[in-house]
Design an enzyme around this catalytic site. Structure first.
Site, short mmCIF file in Angstrom:
data_model
loop_
_atom_site.label_atom_id
_atom_site.label_comp_id
_atom_site.label_asym_id
_atom_site.label_seq_id
_atom_site.Cartn_x
_atom_site.Cartn_y
_atom_site.Cartn_z
N SER A 139 0.87 -1.18 0.00
CA SER A 139 0.00 0.00 0.00
C SER A 139 0.90 1.22 0.00
O SER A 139 2.08 1.12 0.37
CB SER A 139 -0.85 -0.02 1.28
OG SER A 139 -1.41 1.25 1.55
N TYR A 152 -2.00 -1.03 10.59
CA TYR A 152 -1.94 -1.19 9.13
C TYR A 152 -0.61 -0.65 8.59
O TYR A 152 0.07 -1.30 7.80
CB TYR A 152 -3.14 -0.47 8.52
CG TYR A 152 -3.36 -0.72 7.05
CD1 TYR A 152 -4.13 -1.80 6.61
CD2 TYR A 152 -2.80 0.12 6.08
CE1 TYR A 152 -4.35 -2.02 5.26
CE2 TYR A 152 -3.02 -0.10 4.73
CZ TYR A 152 -3.80 -1.16 4.33
OH TYR A 152 -4.02 -1.38 2.99
N1 NAD Z 1 -8.57 -1.14 -1.19
C1 NAD Z 1 -7.56 -0.31 -1.07
O1 NAD Z 1 -7.70 0.91 -1.21
C2 NAD Z 1 -6.18 -0.83 -0.79
C3 NAD Z 1 -5.12 0.06 -0.94
C4 NAD Z 1 -3.84 -0.39 -0.70
C5 NAD Z 1 -3.63 -1.69 -0.32
N2 NAD Z 1 -4.68 -2.53 -0.16
C6 NAD Z 1 -4.38 -3.89 0.26
O2 NAD Z 1 -4.89 -4.80 -0.67
C7 NAD Z 1 -5.17 -6.04 -0.03
C8 NAD Z 1 -6.58 -6.47 -0.41
O3 NAD Z 1 -7.50 -5.51 0.07
P1 NAD Z 1 -8.88 -5.24 -0.66
O4 NAD Z 1 -9.03 -3.78 -0.75
O5 NAD Z 1 -8.99 -6.08 -1.87
O6 NAD Z 1 -9.87 -5.70 0.51
P2 NAD Z 1 -11.07 -6.74 0.52
O7 NAD Z 1 -11.69 -6.58 1.86
O8 NAD Z 1 -11.91 -6.60 -0.70
O9 NAD Z 1 -10.32 -8.14 0.43
C9 NAD Z 1 -9.53 -8.63 1.48
C10 NAD Z 1 -9.76 -10.12 1.57
O10 NAD Z 1 -8.91 -10.63 2.61
C11 NAD Z 1 -9.64 -11.63 3.29
N3 NAD Z 1 -9.14 -11.84 4.64
C12 NAD Z 1 -9.18 -10.97 5.69
N4 NAD Z 1 -8.73 -11.56 6.80
C13 NAD Z 1 -8.37 -12.84 6.46
C14 NAD Z 1 -7.85 -13.94 7.19
N5 NAD Z 1 -7.64 -13.88 8.51
N6 NAD Z 1 -7.60 -15.08 6.52
C15 NAD Z 1 -7.87 -15.17 5.20
N7 NAD Z 1 -8.38 -14.17 4.46
C16 NAD Z 1 -8.62 -13.01 5.09
C17 NAD Z 1 -11.07 -11.08 3.34
O11 NAD Z 1 -12.02 -12.10 3.60
C18 NAD Z 1 -11.21 -10.47 1.95
O12 NAD Z 1 -11.76 -11.38 1.02
C19 NAD Z 1 -5.00 -5.79 1.47
O13 NAD Z 1 -3.76 -6.31 1.88
C20 NAD Z 1 -5.03 -4.29 1.58
O14 NAD Z 1 -4.29 -3.83 2.67
C21 NAD Z 1 -5.96 -2.13 -0.39
#
Ligand code: NAD
Length: 257
Positions: A139, A152
């Protein structure tokens, strides 16, 4: 001396096996779809088992309903994996003085310890085959801090470090390790933050988006999950062997300021 490399061609992952954590939703799902479209067999790992099943069914992959906060569960996942995408994650927002320690620990467990344990699990196969790709979904918070996101920001900075160590150790074996570091992406994780902040501040979701989340972003829109997935796919492509130990920032110019 002429190059022995072919001219650039689309990423071809036929015969390769990928494992994507958090593959049931958002960025992980988009990565699973993109890797499958490039020909990989994809293991979709998520605590949300039904979501993992539905993504796996759509792309001809295999679903694993696993809680990555439980180290023992990681041993049950396949280890013969050529492409590892660590995307599972969660957010919790509070000032440090009020930050619940068990929340802090959970976020480190899912977003740092699980990627480390997965590396231990799959690297021997990658080393033996002389090829492997590790893509860590970090991120901009792996590179910059924001208030109220102690767990985070700490976890993403740790993931950036872990990724670099994997790059150094993997290089002699043809294994690369990189972070893809996005700004705000249109996924349930961010939609939840927009909803919570709108409620907390008594403003509309559009105001939260424009005046808070995207206030510092020259490209003033949310990033789409497919844009992040296409960067992950590029890191698995034919000319990616020298890209390692780095972070590919996709933030609409946020960190350029
Ligand atoms: N959405 C954003 O703006 C953004 C920005 C930068 C980084 N990210 C990173 O991208 C990655 C994905 O995030 P996203 O936005 O797609 O979120 P999301 O909530 O759509 O997906 C995250 C997934 O992780 C799974 N998860 C959570 N805890 C878990 C566990 N204990 N065991 C197994 N699975 C688990 C959830 O069930 C979910 O399906 C994350 O690491 C997040 O930090 C997201």
């Amino acid at each position: 001396m002429t190059s022995t490399l072919p001219t650039p061609s689309p990423t071809d992952l036929r015969g390769r096996v990928a494992l994507v954590t958090g593959g049931g939703s958002g960025i992980g799902r988009a990565c699973a779809v993109a890797l499958a479209a490039a020909g990989a067999t994809v293991h979709v790992v998520d605590i949300a088992e039904e979501a993992a099943k539905s993504v796996a069914a759509a792309i001809g992959g295999r679903a694993h309903g696993v809680d990555l906060a439980r180290p023992a569960a990681i041993g049950s996942l396949p280890s013969e994996v050529d492409v590892l995408v660590n995307s599972a994650g969660l957010q919790y927002v509070a000032p440090i003085t009020e930050f619940a320690p068990e929340r802090f620990a959970l976020i480190q467990q899912v977003m740092v310890t699980a990627p480390f344990l997965l590396l231990r699990h799959v690297l021997p196969h990658m080393y033996a085959g002389g090829w492997g790709r590790v893509v860590n979904i970090s991120s901009v918070h792996g590179l910059r801090a924001s208030p109220y996101k102690a767990a985070y920001v700490a976890a993403k900075h740790a993931l950036e470090g872990l990724s670099k160590v994997a790059a150094l150790e993997g290089a002699p074996y043809g294994v690369t390790s990189n972070c893809v570091s996005p700004g705000y992406v249109r996924t349930p994780l961010v939609e939840g933050q927009i909803r919570d902040q709108a409620l907390a501040h008594g403003v509309s979701p559009d105001d939260v988006l424009g005046e808070v989340l995207l206030a510092r972003s020259p490209v003033a829109r949310l990033i789409e999950p497919e844009e992040v997935a296409s960067a992950a796919l590029m890191l698995c492509g034919p000319h990616s062997g020298s890209i390692t130990g780095t972070s590919l920032v996709i933030d609409g110019g946020w960190t350029a300021r």
